[in-house]
Design a protein around this motif. Structure first.
Motif, PDB file in Angstrom:
ATOM      1  N   MET A 243       6.399  -6.434   9.151  1.00 28.61           N
ATOM      2  CA  MET A 243       6.108  -7.445   8.127  1.00 28.61           C
ATOM      3  C   MET A 243       7.315  -7.685   7.223  1.00 28.61           C
ATOM      4  O   MET A 243       7.501  -8.795   6.711  1.00 28.61           O
ATOM      5  CB  MET A 243       4.913  -7.000   7.274  1.00 28.61           C
ATOM      6  CG  MET A 243       3.588  -7.126   7.969  1.00 28.61           C
ATOM      7  SD  MET A 243       2.919  -8.789   7.864  1.00 28.61           S
ATOM      8  CE  MET A 243       2.704  -8.903   6.093  1.00 28.61           C
ATOM      9  N   VAL A 244       8.120  -6.658   7.009  1.00 32.62           N
ATOM     10  CA  VAL A 244       9.329  -6.853   6.208  1.00 32.62           C
ATOM     11  C   VAL A 244      10.281  -7.807   6.951  1.00 32.62           C
ATOM     12  O   VAL A 244      10.912  -8.671   6.348  1.00 32.62           O
ATOM     13  CB  VAL A 244      10.001  -5.496   5.861  1.00 32.62           C
ATOM     14  CG1 VAL A 244      11.362  -5.708   5.196  1.00 32.62           C
ATOM     15  CG2 VAL A 244       9.089  -4.681   4.941  1.00 32.62           C
ATOM     16  N   THR A 245      10.312  -7.688   8.274  1.00 30.27           N
ATOM     17  CA  THR A 245      11.078  -8.649   9.087  1.00 30.27           C
ATOM     18  C   THR A 245      10.520 -10.060   8.881  1.00 30.27           C
ATOM     19  O   THR A 245      11.272 -11.025   8.722  1.00 30.27           O
ATOM     20  CB  THR A 245      10.966  -8.274  10.583  1.00 30.27           C
ATOM     21  OG1 THR A 245      11.403  -6.934  10.743  1.00 30.27           O
ATOM     22  CG2 THR A 245      11.783  -9.197  11.454  1.00 30.27           C
ATOM     23  N   GLY A 246       9.197 -10.162   8.872  1.00 28.71           N
ATOM     24  CA  GLY A 246       8.551 -11.464   8.639  1.00 28.71           C
ATOM     25  C   GLY A 246       8.847 -11.988   7.249  1.00 28.71           C
ATOM     26  O   GLY A 246       9.106 -13.183   7.059  1.00 28.71           O
ATOM     27  N   LEU A 247       8.835 -11.079   6.280  1.00 26.57           N
ATOM     28  CA  LEU A 247       9.089 -11.484   4.888  1.00 26.57           C
ATOM     29  C   LEU A 247      10.497 -12.050   4.740  1.00 26.57           C
ATOM     30  O   LEU A 247      10.698 -13.065   4.086  1.00 26.57           O
ATOM     31  CB  LEU A 247       8.879 -10.279   3.957  1.00 26.57           C
ATOM     32  CG  LEU A 247       9.012 -10.548   2.450  1.00 26.57           C
ATOM     33  CD1 LEU A 247       7.946 -11.527   1.963  1.00 26.57           C
ATOM     34  CD2 LEU A 247       8.908  -9.242   1.654  1.00 26.57           C
ATOM     35  N   LYS A 248      11.437 -11.398   5.388  1.00 29.84           N
ATOM     36  CA  LYS A 248      12.812 -11.898   5.337  1.00 29.84           C
ATOM     37  C   LYS A 248      12.859 -13.330   5.883  1.00 29.84           C
ATOM     38  O   LYS A 248      13.494 -14.207   5.304  1.00 29.84           O
ATOM     39  CB  LYS A 248      13.740 -10.974   6.141  1.00 29.84           C
ATOM     40  CG  LYS A 248      15.195 -11.373   6.055  1.00 29.84           C
ATOM     41  CD  LYS A 248      16.115 -10.387   6.741  1.00 29.84           C
ATOM     42  CE  LYS A 248      16.247 -10.695   8.219  1.00 29.84           C
ATOM     43  NZ  LYS A 248      17.328  -9.915   8.853  1.00 29.84           N
ATOM     44  N   PHE A 249      12.109 -13.549   6.956  1.00 31.58           N
ATOM     45  CA  PHE A 249      12.089 -14.872   7.593  1.00 31.58           C
ATOM     46  C   PHE A 249      11.492 -15.941   6.656  1.00 31.58           C
ATOM     47  O   PHE A 249      12.084 -17.003   6.441  1.00 31.58           O
ATOM     48  CB  PHE A 249      11.298 -14.797   8.907  1.00 31.58           C
ATOM     49  CG  PHE A 249      11.301 -16.073   9.689  1.00 31.58           C
ATOM     50  CD1 PHE A 249      12.344 -16.384  10.538  1.00 31.58           C
ATOM     51  CD2 PHE A 249      10.249 -16.988   9.561  1.00 31.58           C
ATOM     52  CE1 PHE A 249      12.352 -17.583  11.260  1.00 31.58           C
ATOM     53  CE2 PHE A 249      10.249 -18.174  10.277  1.00 31.58           C
ATOM     54  CZ  PHE A 249      11.309 -18.477  11.130  1.00 31.58           C
ATOM     55  N   THR A 250      10.332 -15.652   6.076  1.00 31.09           N
ATOM     56  CA  THR A 250       9.687 -16.680   5.241  1.00 31.09           C
ATOM     57  C   THR A 250      10.425 -16.861   3.905  1.00 31.09           C
ATOM     58  O   THR A 250      10.497 -17.975   3.387  1.00 31.09           O
ATOM     59  CB  THR A 250       8.199 -16.367   4.970  1.00 31.09           C
ATOM     60  OG1 THR A 250       8.076 -15.074   4.373  1.00 31.09           O
ATOM     61  CG2 THR A 250       7.376 -16.441   6.236  1.00 31.09           C
TER      62      THR A 250
END
Ligand SMILES: *Cc1c(COP(=O)(O)O)cnc(C)c1O
Length: 378
Positions: A243-250
């Motif tokens: 999710m931290v990877t996802g957070l970086k993306f968004t």
């Protein structure tokens, strides 16, 4: 074939691109890769929060982050003013009660927001209040409070200002440092456009002074442990690194769109939706409506449960009902995050079709017409 369209004010719609950004082989979290991701998230979150302090990422939902802020900032020997006019603010009162922390309640009817001068008056009335808690955007009623004015009142009286910004940060104007907010909390599944699973919290130097003066009665949500690990861009316990990877993306998407542009997009969707609601002869529930979500009063003769069920079954549109005693009184439509005017005009059309199916009388297309006129600036 049916497309699912989440119009709930959390979880909100997540883009396929964001889901794909997270669809990677799972790496270990004690790696340079994770630390780089977290470091970048912290920098981007500073932009979203409009702060120079460090935002922390907790694995847990928004409530975990709020509990961390509260147990750090609200001490057993100090009183907290808890302002509530909805389900989420009641939860913060319940946390204070659960931990035997002293508090004074400021209660209003559902649908109302709180203003700076009202908080100032309460702080003058109770000289021993050391912290104020309120919900900026009360998602359960779709009502907004004057965060800037409340923070100013707190500053004047030297009380810490704790804000549930779970559906305001990243959706409507929010300026942590400029307004003088001490604790600001949000979660991944609202304006951050991600699945649930991350709680985010930023704390001012004033807040840290209080946090450092005692041991908060929690282990997992002890924000001091997060600060210690953050020295190396690490987390104290196993993080949801996917999710931290996802957070970086968004967060990069948010930065690219520009936070002010997001605020105005959200405001425009809300304004157009409110115009559609009144054109259909219905009413917005809140006295102080917020722009991140709209609560529509269910008109007489319409069965709200059936209305929402039809929207999902026929058109894949999942709207929220109400919570607490207004459970069957309202229907809520989200404007945060990965949602635009094309999605929303479709939702308004589907609202019309499902209303008509229940025999509710209105001029066909009145809602979508009013919506379009606002979007086109006419
Ligand atoms: C969603 C929401 C919460 C609860 O957050 P969780 O992530 O479900 O713990 C709290 N406050 C507000 C205003 C919310 O919208």
């Amino acid at each position: 074939m049916q497309k699912l369209r989440l119009f709930t004010p959390g979880p909100t719609m997540v883009s396929p691109e964001s889901m794909l950004a997270m669809a990677q082989p799972l790496d270990h979290h004690r790696t340079a890769g994770f630390r780089d991701d977290l470091k970048e998230c912290v920098e981007l979150l500073k932009y979203v929060y409009q702060t120079s302090t460090t935002p922390y990422v907790i694995t847990g939902s928004g409530t975990a982050a709020m509990e961390a802020a509260m147990l750090g900032c609200c001490k057993p020997d100090a009183k907290t003013l808890v302002c509530h006019a909805g389900k989420f603010a009641e939860r913060w009162r319940d946390i204070l009660a659960r931990f035997n922390l002293p508090y004074v309640e400021f209660q209003k009817d559902y649908g109302h927001g709180f203003k700076g001068e009202e908080i100032l008056a309460k702080l003058k009335e109770h000289g021993d209040i050391k912290a104020v808690i309120f919900v900026h955007s009360e998602t359960s009623t779709a009502a907004v409070s004057d965060a800037q004015g409340i923070a100013a009142a707190c500053r004047e009286k030297g009380a810490l200002c704790l804000v549930d910004g779970i559906t305001s940060i990243g959706a409507i104007p929010f300026k942590m440092d400029e307004w003088g907010i001490d604790a600001a909390v949000t979660g991944s599944q609202k304006a951050m456009m991600l699945p649930p699973g991350l709680g985010l919290v930023a704390l001012s130097d004033r807040a840290w002074e209080v946090i450092d003066s005692h041991q908060a009665p929690t282990y997992y949500n002890d924000i001091k442990a997060y600060r210690k690990s953050m020295d190396k861009f690490d987390t104290p316990y196993t993080p949801n690194n996917q999710m931290v990877t996802g957070l970086k993306f968004t967060l990069k998407q948010i930065k690219a769109e520009g936070i002010e542009n997001i605020w105005s997009r959200t405001a425009k969707l809300a304004k157009a939706t409110r115009a559609a609601v009144s054109a259909l002869g219905m009413k917005v529930f809140a006295t102080d409506p917020v722009d991140s979500v709209t609560a529509i009063e269910i008109p007489k003769g319409v069965d709200g449960g059936k209305w929402r069920k039809d929207l999902r079954a026929k058109y894949g549109i999942h709207c929220a009902g109400g919570q607490g005693h207004i459970k069957d009184t309202i229907i809520r439509l989200n404007h945060m995050g990965y949602v635009d005017e094309v999605d929303t005009v479709g939702a308004i059309a589907a609202l019309e079709w499902t209303l008509a199916a229940q025999g509710y009388k209105f001029e066909s297309g009145a809602g979508t017409g009013a919506f379009s006129r606002v979007i086109q600036g006419a």
